[in-house]
Each structure stands twice: as C-alpha cells, then as structure tokens.
Scaffold this motif. Sequence first.
Motif, PDB file in Angstrom:
ATOM      1  N   VAL A  68      50.587  35.359  48.029  1.00 23.18           N
ATOM      2  CA  VAL A  68      51.564  36.547  47.688  1.00 23.18           C
ATOM      3  C   VAL A  68      52.827  36.194  47.864  1.00 23.18           C
ATOM      4  O   VAL A  68      53.312  35.538  49.002  1.00 23.18           O
ATOM      5  CB  VAL A  68      51.264  37.669  48.679  1.00 23.18           C
ATOM      6  CG1 VAL A  68      52.054  38.808  48.430  1.00 23.18           C
ATOM      7  CG2 VAL A  68      49.920  38.222  48.297  1.00 23.18           C
ATOM      8  N   ASN A  91      54.526  40.349  45.336  1.00 19.82           N
ATOM      9  CA  ASN A  91      54.172  41.501  46.258  1.00 19.82           C
ATOM     10  C   ASN A  91      54.040  42.817  45.392  1.00 19.82           C
ATOM     11  O   ASN A  91      55.017  43.192  44.491  1.00 19.82           O
ATOM     12  CB  ASN A  91      55.272  41.809  47.159  1.00 19.82           C
ATOM     13  CG  ASN A  91      55.053  42.708  48.335  1.00 19.82           C
ATOM     14  OD1 ASN A  91      54.140  43.666  48.085  1.00 19.82           O
ATOM     15  ND2 ASN A  91      55.708  42.986  49.486  1.00 19.82           N
ATOM     16  N   GLU A 137      46.201  35.412  50.657  1.00 14.09           N
ATOM     17  CA  GLU A 137      47.413  35.952  51.318  1.00 14.09           C
ATOM     18  C   GLU A 137      48.531  35.118  51.367  1.00 14.09           C
ATOM     19  O   GLU A 137      49.718  35.438  51.160  1.00 14.09           O
ATOM     20  CB  GLU A 137      46.997  36.013  52.887  1.00 14.09           C
ATOM     21  CG  GLU A 137      48.075  36.717  54.015  1.00 14.09           C
ATOM     22  CD  GLU A 137      48.313  38.050  53.507  1.00 14.09           C
ATOM     23  OE1 GLU A 137      49.353  38.688  53.766  1.00 14.09           O
ATOM     24  OE2 GLU A 137      47.372  38.660  52.791  1.00 14.09           O
ATOM     25  N   GLY A 139      55.656  38.759  50.190  1.00 14.76           N
ATOM     26  CA  GLY A 139      54.882  39.659  50.923  1.00 14.76           C
ATOM     27  C   GLY A 139      55.307  39.790  52.421  1.00 14.76           C
ATOM     28  O   GLY A 139      56.630  39.174  52.863  1.00 14.76           O
TER      29      GLY A 139
END
Length: 428
Positions: free
Chosen positions: A10, A339, A7, A13
């Motif tokens: 990214v 993203n 996460e 994002g």
Amino acid sequence: MCAARRERSVFLGLLPWPERAAVVRALRTETVGGLVLLVAAVAALVWANSPWSGTYERIRDVHFGVRALGLDLSVRHWTADGLLTVFFLVAGIELKRELVVGELRTPDTAVLPVVAAVCGMGVPAGLYLATTGIAGGSRAGWAVPMATDIAFALAVLAVLNTHLPAALRAFLLTLAVVDDLGAILVIAVFFSSGLDLAALAGAVAGLVVFFLLQRHRVRGWWWYVPLGVVVWALMYRSGVHATVAGVAMGLILRTRRDPGEAGSPAEHVEHLLRPFSAGAAVPLFALFAAGVSVSVPALGEVFTRPEPLGVVLGLVAGKTVGVFAGTYLAARFTRARLNPDLAWADVFGLAALAGIGFTVALLIGELAFTDPAAVEHTKAAVLVGSVIAAAAAALLLGRRNAVYRRLSEAEERDEDADGIPDIYQRRS
C-alpha cells in the motif's frame, strides 16, 4: 504472510507508529524554520530593493576570518559555506535514518521515493538543457532546478493551513532527503575546482578518525566539535565545497541505539542542531542570498533570457512532471496499491509542491555562474519559479483539503489520552 505483503504494497498508507512519531517531530521543527525562512527571504527582497540597498550589499560583502588559513570570507560566503554545512549535516543524519530505520531501509519501500526523486531531479535538468539548447543559452545552470526545499514547502503548507496526512508529508520529506543527497553529489562532482589533494587527503583522514571515534563509542563534544571544524576547513581548502563535510559527518554518525541508550549520537546531534539549522542557519543564508532586484525589467528578463527561463520551467514543469511520472511508473512497476483514501491527484499536487527549490537552488546558482549578472538572474528565476510552484500546489492541494482534514483528524484522535492515536491501537 500474504496479508503482510499486501500491507507493504500500500502506497501512502498509515505509517508505523515509531516512524510517524519521528517524522512528526522532524516536520514540526522544519515547519517553524520554514516560516522563519519565508520571513528572511521577504526581508532580503525588501531590503535589497529599498533605499538602503547599498547597506545590504556592504554588509553582505564584509570579509572576516583567519586570513593565514585562507578563511577570510565574506558574510555571504560564511553563510553559504559555513552555516549551510550545519544544514547538510542535519540532512546527512536524515538520510542515514532513512537508510537504517526509515523508508529507504529496504528495496520494497525505497523504490518509490528514490525513483520519484531521481526523476524529479533528472527531468528539470533535462528541461533546462533543452531550453538553453534551443535558445542558445549557457548550460552551466542545469543543476539549479533539481532540489526541493522541504522547509519552504512546509511553510507554504502551514500558511495555507493544509492538513496533509502524515504519509504524504513523510513522502515529501523522503523526496527532499534524496534530493539533498543528489544535490551534494552534484556539488561535489561538478562544482569542485582547483583541487588541493593534500587538503582533501587531510579531510578524508579526519573523517576516518570521526568514524573510528563513533565505532569505538567515544563520547564527548570536545572530541567531535574541534575535529568537525578541522574537517570542514580542510574540505574548504581542498576545492570541494565545504558542505560536503557536513553530509559526510551526518552519514557517519551512529543511528541505532545501543542497549540501555536513551538516544543514539545521531538523534542527540539532530535534536541539538535541527532547531539551529532550521531557525538560524538556513534563514541567514536566505537573508544574504535572496536579495535580488525585483524591478519590472529584471523580472521580464526571467522570461526572456534562456538561463532563468530554463530554471523556471525546470522548477515548475520539470519537477511536477518528473516526481509524478516517476512515482506513478514506479508504483505500476512494483504493483503498489495507492491508499484508497487518497487519489493520484494528491500525488500530483505534492509533485507541484516539490517545485519549491529555494535554499539549495540558490546555492547551486551561485556556484554555477561566475558572472554576477547571471547569478542575479538565476536567483530571480529561483524565486519566481518557487512562487509559481507554491501557487500551483496551493490550488491543487487546497481542493482536497477537506479530505486531508478528515484523514489527519482520524490519525491524531486520542480519546483515551495515552499519547498514542487510537487508530494504531485498533490495528494492534
């Protein structure tokens, strides 16, 4: 743990909710201020090229202040040295927030915007030096095309009705914050002259007192406002540009909240000063700095003289190439994953938008050249380069506006009307 690492990797994002809320609040004010700045710049150009141009010059050159303290300045210098200090104070607070709770708080999240910003400053400066070196021009203006004007960029987005997602706007804001830091370092190091060490020592002592007051949680504007004015005056007298005092005080202000505290001192000061900075200080500077001749011969000299040509090329090509290449290489080096809802074309469009270098570029242009004609040519080049960069960004980002609108609507949808977008509740 592995999922958390993925996460974090990214790029562009979904922002964490607290950070997104802070970014949206800041950008809302800057967008309104950017529109006021746009109006002020147009007013300056119209006024300076009208039959009443003599009145514009007389008002701009009126002197007032305390002569005994060496502070008898023209209106133009009060806006550049005085009002822009407020702008840089807010920039210092933004930088402190980014360093403490924002994108710059950890190396993993800081590397992309920092590398992009550094390349976005270095490539334009290098392109200016190359242009003037080949054509035999002055190298004094190398720093002019380095800075991005976030307010003007956001005003362009507002005029175009471009629905950039929060992550792209936040990345642009972080770029501008690092740019502002780079600009103030350049101003402090390269455009300080005739140093008065006693005054500089007094300014540093004042900043130490400012720090101690913050450290010991002393409250009350009656402590900080007089102290801030004294620090500013001493910094001005020292030969270091007075706006350095604003950045220094912004960086000193405490950003983290104490237990039970509704807002930190930095949040409180930013809440009070950001509307004034965006809506009055910067537009007034633009009003008395952007008034240049836009006759055909004057515009022709922008593309025929090496110094203004270097500024235009630096803003339009240098910024775009520097920001995009820096971002792309940093992402590849850190193995960050873009993203999937976005494309590298979006980053390229954002890089073109970063070529709008109005406020700080005009300020550095005034500091870099002593010849009034060279200053006017540089200002014209900043205006022309910023307009070209804005037009290029409009074309690049406008092609993707349908995608941005869809992403923006998904980020803002709040069907249960609880004040928190649904996308954050689904991920919690």
